[in-house]
Design an enzyme around this catalytic site. Structure first.
Site, short mmCIF file in Angstrom:
data_model
loop_
_atom_site.label_atom_id
_atom_site.label_comp_id
_atom_site.label_asym_id
_atom_site.label_seq_id
_atom_site.Cartn_x
_atom_site.Cartn_y
_atom_site.Cartn_z
N GLU A 62 0.91 -1.08 -0.14
CA GLU A 62 -0.01 -0.09 -0.01
C GLU A 62 0.79 1.33 0.03
O GLU A 62 0.48 2.38 -0.45
CB GLU A 62 -0.85 -0.01 1.25
CG GLU A 62 -2.00 -1.19 1.27
CD GLU A 62 -1.59 -2.33 1.79
OE1 GLU A 62 -2.30 -3.25 1.78
OE2 GLU A 62 -0.29 -2.46 2.14
N PHE A 445 12.54 5.84 3.23
CA PHE A 445 13.02 4.48 2.62
C PHE A 445 11.77 3.76 1.59
O PHE A 445 10.75 3.57 2.11
CB PHE A 445 13.45 3.46 3.68
CG PHE A 445 15.17 3.20 3.65
CD1 PHE A 445 15.87 4.31 3.46
CD2 PHE A 445 15.55 2.11 4.44
CE1 PHE A 445 17.05 4.57 3.58
CE2 PHE A 445 16.86 2.21 4.62
CZ PHE A 445 17.79 3.37 4.46
N ASP A 470 20.95 0.24 -1.59
CA ASP A 470 20.57 -1.30 -1.25
C ASP A 470 19.41 -1.22 -0.10
O ASP A 470 18.58 -2.17 0.04
CB ASP A 470 21.61 -2.25 -1.01
CG ASP A 470 22.60 -1.63 0.24
OD1 ASP A 470 22.66 -2.12 1.23
OD2 ASP A 470 23.36 -0.81 0.05
N ASN A 497 26.26 -1.16 -0.98
CA ASN A 497 27.35 -1.29 0.06
C ASN A 497 26.98 -2.09 1.47
O ASN A 497 27.70 -2.17 2.22
CB ASN A 497 27.99 0.15 0.33
CG ASN A 497 27.25 0.87 1.13
OD1 ASN A 497 25.76 0.65 1.25
ND2 ASN A 497 27.70 2.01 1.60
N THR A 499 25.02 -1.52 3.48
CA THR A 499 25.18 -0.68 4.66
C THR A 499 24.10 0.53 4.48
O THR A 499 23.84 0.93 3.36
CB THR A 499 26.48 -0.07 4.72
OG1 THR A 499 27.52 -1.12 4.83
CG2 THR A 499 26.60 0.85 6.01
N TYR A 568 31.82 4.74 0.13
CA TYR A 568 31.69 6.14 0.40
C TYR A 568 33.23 6.44 0.99
O TYR A 568 33.71 5.81 1.65
CB TYR A 568 30.83 6.69 1.43
CG TYR A 568 29.50 6.34 0.83
CD1 TYR A 568 29.05 7.38 -0.12
CD2 TYR A 568 28.64 5.48 1.21
CE1 TYR A 568 27.81 7.16 -0.71
CE2 TYR A 568 27.23 5.25 0.98
CZ TYR A 568 26.93 6.33 -0.25
OH TYR A 568 25.36 6.16 -0.80
#
Length: 580
Positions: A62, A445, A470, A497, A499, A568
């Site tokens: 949703e 996210f 990711d 990565n 992370t 990074y």
């Protein structure tokens, strides 16, 4: 004894016109052609096929439905709709609704509710007080009490959502009310209810606004080095060309918020870029001082605090006066006290400002060439590193391929949420309004995939690229199947990565070290994940591979995923602008 006769199933044959048909008819009359969502047991009452001309777009989650409605509303400038089943469906939809609220789009969120005769929130199976849950995040929230009210409720909800600050409205639909009917004659009268003509979407206009525009013009005339700070309500008001013309005539540089990128074309000499509190640290350069330090007047056009360009970012260097021009009264007087505050329709006010500054001589903008050179240096970074590519290299390849594939003034780069997003703010090219899409307000996210799907629906003939980390991507990756099912030719780049890189940055900023259990993930093979959902994919390891694969993917015109291992190089210093 009647309680024992209650049923959760509506009769399959009913006379008259159903509430579901009235609902869909009114949505269609409002210009809504798609409803994004997930259906539950209310399917016994509404099939979403009762009215021609409305497509139900099934999503895996949703939240995806809510974000797709949000972004499609933003890009088309017309209200959109999303739907969820009762209880957990409604709560899953809430984050999408919050995205519409903080990112300012006109969305009508709908959810089923337990039958009105069996609605005991927190006691009945899957029954929650959905109106009370949704109300703080919406402009309007109500529950349908009788079938004949549905048209009025839809009209009220959409009217509220279209007033600045734009935002979502919510309707709770008890299953028995959805299944209810009206006599055809009465239903025809309800269907024929005239749509209201919507005025300009301004909740309140300061009656002194024209006087305030004259004061703003005086401030510009007296300023040595003014700068325009442009927010997304400039785009919503259709004022982009007016702002561009004003900036060019007065030779005043323009900076934008994340989501107002593209207000000026990428290579326009007055485009001083989009601003993020992370830019000094990412660039390893005093970017905020360079952009704002020499200025003595900030003219905030369509300014919205939710877009995360904070006043503290522009209080660098010289003392400054501030002109605020926005469609709503100042909601943050503790943080921002403008010297001149114009509350009016943005386009009307900018046009008036253009007229009021006809006597003003053009300015001489301060030089930011060293900052531009630093951006160019990073975008041209030729180094292949053993631990993975750098995000600025990934975006450089995406920019080049997009320029070739889309042509001038076209194409969309969408960014999910994470540390990489701020590289996108700085480095991704945008040659049209909303040519770079992200969630500046809510920043949840998993935003990227549904946002990219909506962008592709809104701009079917233009390429759409998605960059996602990711962590965020996998939080909502089930809707890869939705992208495949809809055949949307989005090129998705997952920078991996394993992370939560942004959280690692904050750990180091606040505590001086990382704590792996809170940020490190196990390995995910995103190429296999894509294949499992019907999307072709490839993993690449260097710049040349990425460039070639991007070109191949965009030429295929079908969904494609590219996984890019990255690392990074950040240092915890250089992020002082993030202090609140």
């Amino acid at each position: 004894m009647g309680n024992f006769a209650m049923s959760r199933f509506s009769p399959t044959q009913q006379s008259g016109v159903s509430t579901a048909e009235l609902l869909l008819t009114r949505l269609h009359q409002h210009g809504i052609r798609r409803i994004f969502g997930v259906v539950g047991r209310e399917a016994a009452a509404i099939g979403f096929d009762e009215v021609e001309g409305i497509e139900f777009v099934l999503t895996r989650h949703e939240f995806t439905a809510g974000v797709m409605a949000d972004v499609l509303a933003r890009l088309t400038g017309t209200p959109q709709a999303c739907f969820a089943t009762l209880g957990p469906g409604m709560t899953n939809l809430l984050t999408g609704v919050a995205t519409s609220s903080l990112d300012r789009s006109s969305v009508l969120a709908l959810s089923a509710q337990s039958e009105s005769y069996d609605s005991f929130p927190n006691d009945t199976h899957q029954c929650l007080d959905s109106v009370s849950i949704m109300k703080p995040a919406t402009k309007f929230a109500a529950e349908l009490q009788r079938p004949g009210d549905i048209v009025d409720l839809v009209d009220s909800a959409i009217a509220a959502s279209r007033v600045e600050p734009l935002g979502p409205s919510f309707l709770s639909l008890p299953v028995d009310q959805l299944a209810g009917t009206m006599e055809e004659k009465e239903a025809d009268q309800v269907k024929a209810t005239r749509l209201m003509q919507y005025p300009k979407p301004v909740a309140s206009v300061d009656p002194r606004w024209r006087d305030m525009v004259e004061e703003a013009a005086e401030q510009i005339a007296g300023a040595e080095n003014p700068i325009f700070v442009v927010g997304a309500s400039v785009i919503r008001a259709g004022a982009v060309e007016v702002v561009r013309s004003l900036a060019e005539r007065l030779n005043i540089p323009v900076v934008t918020t994340y989501i107002a990128k593209g207000a000026l074309p990428q290579e326009h000499p007055l485009n001083y870029g989009a601003v993020t509190g992370y830019m000094d640290g990412i660039l390893g350069y005093p970017a905020l001082d360079t952009v704002f330090g020499p200025t003595d007047l900030v003219v905030a056009l369509g300014y919205d605090y939710a877009e995360d360009l904070r006043p503290s970012m522009w209080t660098r260097g010289r003392a400054k006066k501030v002109v605020r021009l926005a469609p709503v009264p100042n909601p943050i007087p503790r943080v921002l006290v403008p010297d001149v505050d114009v509350v009016a329709d943005v386009r009307d006010a900018v046009e008036a400002l253009d007229g009021a500054t006809r006597h003003v001589q053009s300015k001489t903008p301060h030089d930011i060439q060293p900052l531009r050179d630093r951006v160019t240096e990073l975008l041209s970074d030729p180094v292949d590193r053993e631990d993975g590519m750098r995000v600025h290299q990934v975006i450089a390849a995406m920019n080049s391929t997009m320029a070739e594939a889309a042509g001038p003034g076209a194409g969309t780069i969408v960014s999910d949420i994470g540390f990489f997003r701020h590289y996108g703010v700085l480095f991704a090219h945008a040659d049209q309004p909303y040519g770079f899409l992200t969630s500046a307000g809510c920043s949840s996210f998993g935003y990227g995939l549904p946002a990219a799907m909506a962008a592709q629906l809104a701009r079917p003939d233009e390429p759409v690229f998605l960059i996602a980390g990711d962590g965020g991507f996998h939080s909502n990756s089930a809707d890869l199947e939705t992208m495949a099912r809809l055949g949307l030719p989005i090129v998705t780049v997952v920078v991996n990565n394993s992370t939560n890189g942004l959280i690692e940055l904050y750990q180091n900023m606040g505590r001086g070290h990382s704590y792996d259990p809170a940020i490190r993930f196990g390995t995910v093979d995103f190429v296999q994940l894509a294949a499992a959902n019907g999307v072709e994919g490839t993993r690449v390891g260097d710049r040349m591979e990425l460039a070639a694969t991007l070109q191949k993917a965009v030429a295929l015109r079908r969904p494609y995923l590219i996984e890019v291992p990255i690392a990074y190089d950040f240092q915890p210093g250089g992020f002082a602008a993030l202090d609140i």
